[in-house]
Design an enzyme around this catalytic site. Sequence first.
Site, PDB file in Angstrom:
ATOM      1  N   SER A  41       1.004  -1.216  -0.014  1.00 34.26           N
ATOM      2  CA  SER A  41       0.080  -0.173   0.053  1.00 34.26           C
ATOM      3  C   SER A  41       0.844   1.099   0.053  1.00 34.26           C
ATOM      4  CB  SER A  41      -0.952   0.030   1.315  1.00 34.26           C
ATOM      5  OG  SER A  41      -0.077  -0.016   2.466  1.00 34.26           O
ATOM      6  N   ASP A 347      -4.244   7.553   8.269  1.00 36.42           N
ATOM      7  CA  ASP A 347      -5.058   6.309   8.983  1.00 36.42           C
ATOM      8  C   ASP A 347      -3.880   5.820   9.937  1.00 36.42           C
ATOM      9  OD1 ASP A 347      -3.693   4.661   7.474  1.00 36.42           O
ATOM     10  OD2 ASP A 347      -5.274   4.286   6.170  1.00 36.42           O
ATOM     11  N   HIS A 350      -1.114   4.281   7.269  1.00 38.57           N
ATOM     12  CA  HIS A 350      -0.463   5.025   6.255  1.00 38.57           C
ATOM     13  C   HIS A 350      -0.249   6.252   6.419  1.00 38.57           C
ATOM     14  CE1 HIS A 350      -3.289   1.766   4.741  1.00 38.57           C
ATOM     15  NE2 HIS A 350      -2.023   1.291   4.083  1.00 38.57           N
TER      16      HIS A 350
END
Length: 382
Positions: A41, A347, A350
Amino acid sequence: MESVKHFVCGLLLFWFLCVSGVKQKGSPFCGFPAIYNFGDSNSDTGGISAAFEPISGPYGQSFFHKPSGRDSDGRLIIDFIAEKLKLPYLSAYLNSLGTNYRHGANFATGGSTIRRQNETIFEYGISPFSLDMQIVQFDQFKARSIELYKQAKNPSERSKLPVPEEFSKALYTFDIGQNDLSVGFRKMSFDQLRAAMPDIINQLATAVRHLYEQGGRAFWIHNTGPIGCLPVNLFYKHNLPAGYLDQYGCVKDQNEMAIEFNRQLKNRVIKLRAELPQASITYVDVYAAKYGLISKAKNEGFADPLKICCGYHVDDTHIWCGKKAKVNGKDVYGGSCEGPLKYVMWDGVHYAEAANKWVADRTLNGSLSDPPIPITQACYRH
Ligand SMILES: *[C@@H]1O[C@H](CO)[C@@H](O)[C@H](O)[C@H]1NC(C)=O
Ligand SMILES: *[C@@H]1O[C@H](CO)[C@@H](O)[C@H](O)[C@H]1NC(C)=O
């Protein structure tokens, strides 16, 4: 008039000195025509979002002003890499709509690991597209795109396909390993994880070697960040023993595992340079940049670096960014903060765009890489 002329000449001389200064360091820009990226990610520009459930708002709000398949409020480091190389943002290989692969493709997916895992994405969010699968996808992408390029009848049919000769001139980038650590923390003891490390690193090296055998020559490899600083690692934790956290509030022994991973990765990169005689492989210390930002966030104009911008977190209730849940019978939404540009963490897992930019500003110019060359010159072997 005369003085203007002198002034211009002065500028030109200065320009000439600058250019020759760069030359002395070895090299003009490489002019990479494409980027092929592999990762999780930290560099997924829409893969897992296209393949499974779309990433919803408020993801994307700061830069794209709508969800963009990225796990952040805006751009990721890979986007700043594309900007630096004057290339468009990378389309995800798994995205079937609105894509353009003329200047590369992105095989990274959120939740990817280096090693194949034995669990589905519905359990802990681990992507089925581990690095070996991303490499298989690349092979397929390369073979099929070359075939389509040859079959195309006119330039417009070719316009969204890579130029076949450019695979060998492209920059191959990696940012992966963080989820191998997080799976390790969940399933293994630290000793077991330490014992697994050489195999994990070896599989990353195998991927690089495979791309080299396919003609790839320039590799830009990010090490893994300070995973112990990710807020998710502190959710629901109580009565932590003394010394569990470092002076910035990060989980010390998790960061030590990341440092061990990075130490082995760097050594492996040095060996790879000997094994792949025509490769230029740059090892990039993203850990140092991210940890550096966390350690001096206040001085750099950021808020509390371990505070999340998006998501609802009160006591032992955590509602993930963009999700809804009931708290004491009431619907609560995991919305975003005011002023996301002051946040390091978006978040629980991330980084926010402002932090990604900060890290990119300190890594793409070569000041944290080995060898210490900017990404624009990463095609030269040192
Ligand atoms: C994967 O799952 C199978 C069946 O549960 C198990 O036997 C095997 O050891 C697992 N492999 C790994 C790498 O965890
Ligand atoms: C790279 O950029 C950072 C941040 O602007 C700066 O501190 C550093 O000196 C630069 N390094 C090089 C090698 O240009």
